[in-house]
Motif scaffolding. Structure first.
Motif, mmCIF file in Angstrom:
data_model
loop_
_atom_site.group_PDB
_atom_site.id
_atom_site.type_symbol
_atom_site.label_atom_id
_atom_site.label_comp_id
_atom_site.label_asym_id
_atom_site.label_seq_id
_atom_site.Cartn_x
_atom_site.Cartn_y
_atom_site.Cartn_z
ATOM 1 N N SER A 148 -6.270 4.866 4.423
ATOM 2 C CA SER A 148 -6.169 6.102 5.189
ATOM 3 C C SER A 148 -4.875 6.069 5.995
ATOM 4 O O SER A 148 -4.246 5.020 6.141
ATOM 5 N N GLY A 149 -4.498 7.226 6.520
ATOM 6 C CA GLY A 149 -3.260 7.327 7.277
ATOM 7 C C GLY A 149 -2.212 8.105 6.514
ATOM 8 O O GLY A 149 -2.518 8.835 5.551
ATOM 9 N N HIS A 150 -0.963 7.958 6.915
ATOM 10 C CA HIS A 150 0.138 8.685 6.285
ATOM 11 C C HIS A 150 1.333 7.750 6.111
ATOM 12 O O HIS A 150 1.581 6.875 6.940
ATOM 13 N N GLU A 183 1.137 8.750 -11.393
ATOM 14 C CA GLU A 183 2.304 9.216 -12.138
ATOM 15 C C GLU A 183 3.432 9.618 -11.195
ATOM 16 O O GLU A 183 4.618 9.350 -11.458
ATOM 17 N N GLN A 184 3.086 10.259 -10.093
ATOM 18 C CA GLN A 184 4.102 10.647 -9.109
ATOM 19 C C GLN A 184 4.717 9.421 -8.447
ATOM 20 O O GLN A 184 5.930 9.375 -8.215
ATOM 21 N N LEU A 185 3.897 8.415 -8.137
ATOM 22 C CA LEU A 185 4.419 7.189 -7.532
ATOM 23 C C LEU A 185 5.332 6.439 -8.492
ATOM 24 O O LEU A 185 6.304 5.816 -8.073
ATOM 25 N N ARG A 186 5.017 6.491 -9.769
ATOM 26 C CA ARG A 186 5.851 5.812 -10.767
ATOM 27 C C ARG A 186 7.271 6.374 -10.756
ATOM 28 O O ARG A 186 8.238 5.646 -10.979
ATOM 29 N N THR A 218 0.824 -1.206 0.000
ATOM 30 C CA THR A 218 0.000 0.000 0.000
ATOM 31 C C THR A 218 0.853 1.249 0.000
ATOM 32 O O THR A 218 0.530 2.256 -0.648
ATOM 33 N N ILE A 219 1.966 1.197 0.703
ATOM 34 C CA ILE A 219 2.856 2.362 0.786
ATOM 35 C C ILE A 219 3.308 2.816 -0.598
ATOM 36 O O ILE A 219 3.427 4.015 -0.869
ATOM 37 N N VAL A 220 3.523 1.860 -1.503
ATOM 38 C CA VAL A 220 4.008 2.207 -2.845
ATOM 39 C C VAL A 220 2.902 2.111 -3.897
ATOM 40 O O VAL A 220 3.170 2.030 -5.085
#
Length: 375
Positions: free
Chosen positions: A63-65, A79-82, A52-54
């Motif tokens: 939810s969460g951070h 796109e930012q995660l890529r 989930t983090i990635v």
């Protein structure tokens, strides 16, 4: 600033049978160059939390951070995660055969990854791919780069996955049970390879595993998960010699020992709960031999135990009841009885002695320099 800071991570999946609460309030901090070992039975939420983090849990409610280098990964667009995955965060999955495409040559797959994240030309990327295969110990890397995944053994395929994950020198490597289904010799080689890479590049590692022998060999800190929650967070040494939570104690007691080869292995009775309808109170209470009335009603928070700022446990037992011994279990049983729970037989169900001997990997628990001052 920590490299990765996860806070109150919650992940659920809607299904026809109901909502699966896979991760329930997980949090941890990981600094550069450190290794966090994540341990727990199947279904405890280890892989879901890290995937989930990635951004690899499509369709999940999250939810969460999860702040990586100060930026929350959970608020990023695909796109930012890529741009983060593969460059700053590398991943090694449990099954390298299904992670590698069977239709394409191994070298081509590494080249594709390099060119997707850099402006490297094809010839330069191919040279880098061959270099990476050699770095992870694959013999004749130039020739093997032209072969297909099915032509590699399980250990060699895992080395290919590690090569891909480390191609761009990521700051964080997430290894999801990388030694599962490998023989003990190859397991040891994979672990040594990861330790070598960490020492050379200062890479932080999240090691997900069922194998407490792997954790003893390379983790700095340990996070024990059960039913989507963190049961105990502790440094490596105290995880083995001064555990607090009965679930952690049960995992340690289930380790086979060469000196007790004529006896049956101990196991935690019962089965992990359904995450569609988890038990009230502490999720572990149906299987815990020290269960108290409060455990069935109130969910214990993760709180400091043993006067140690880095040792936290989600258990209502007194915080000074630490260790794996018959004496400590007798104290746990007395505390449970005084609170109106437990059984007089609980103290007789423990295994006296600290966890030593041969573990599942065939290796001996190696606590490094910490052994020297073991009381």
């Amino acid at each position: 600033m920590p490299l990765l800071e996860v806070e109150d991570l919650r992940v659920s999946f809607p299904t026809p049978d109901g909502v699966v609460h896979a991760v329930r309030g997980v949090g941890f901090v990981l600094d550069r160059g450190r290794t966090l070992g994540v341990v727990g039975e199947s279904g405890s939420g280890k892989s879901v939390a890290t995937q989930t983090i990635v951004g690899l849990t499509q369709g999940a409610r999250v939810s969460g951070h999860a702040r990586f280098e100060g930026v929350d990964l959970l608020t990023m667009t695909p796109e930012q995660l890529r741009a983060i995955r593969g460059v700053k965060i590398g991943m090694v999955f449990q099954d390298p055969l299904s992670s590698l495409h069977p239709y394409y040559r191994v070298g081509w797959q590494i080249v594709e990854m390099l060119r997707a994240h850099t402006d490297m030309k094809k010839d330069a990327a191919h040279r880098r791919a061959v270099e990476l295969l050699g770095m992870v110990g694959i013999p004749q890397p130039k020739r093997r780069a032209e072969e297909y995944p099915h032509q590699f053994s399980g250990g060699m395929r895992q080395r290919v996955m590690i090569a891909m994950a480390l191609a761009l020198n990521p700051a964080l490597l997430i290894a999801d049970e990388p030694t599962t289904a490998l023989d003990v010799t190859v397991q040891a080689q994979i672990i040594e390879l990861m330790k070598k890479v960490q020492a050379e590049f200062g890479t932080a590692i999240i090691m997900i595993t069922h194998d407490l022998g792997v954790i003893a060999d390379m983790a700095d800190d340990v996070m024990i998960m059960y039913a989507g929650r963190v049961m105990e967070q502790v440094d490596r040494r105290n995880a083995y010699y001064r555990p607090h939570h009965p679930y952690t104690v049960g995992l340690l007691e289930s380790l086979p020992e060469a000196s007790r080869e004529d006896e049956r292995l101990l196991s935690i009775p019962g089965q992990p709960p359904s995450l569609i309808d988890p038990p009230s109170g502490c999720a572990f209470h149906p299987r815990c031999r020290f269960v108290m009335p409060r455990c069935r009603v109130d969910e214990p928070p993760l709180q400091r135990v043993g006067g140690d700022s880095v040792h936290h446990s989600a258990c209502w037992l007194p915080g000074d009841l630490l260790g794996v011994s018959a004496e400590t279990d007798a104290d746990r049983a007395r505390a449970a009885l005084e609170a109106g729970g437990g059984t007089p037989e609980s103290a007789e169900m423990s295994r006296p002695a600290e966890p030593t001997g041969t573990v599942r990997t065939g290796q001996t628990l190696d606590m490094g320099a910490a052994e020297e001052d073991n009381p």
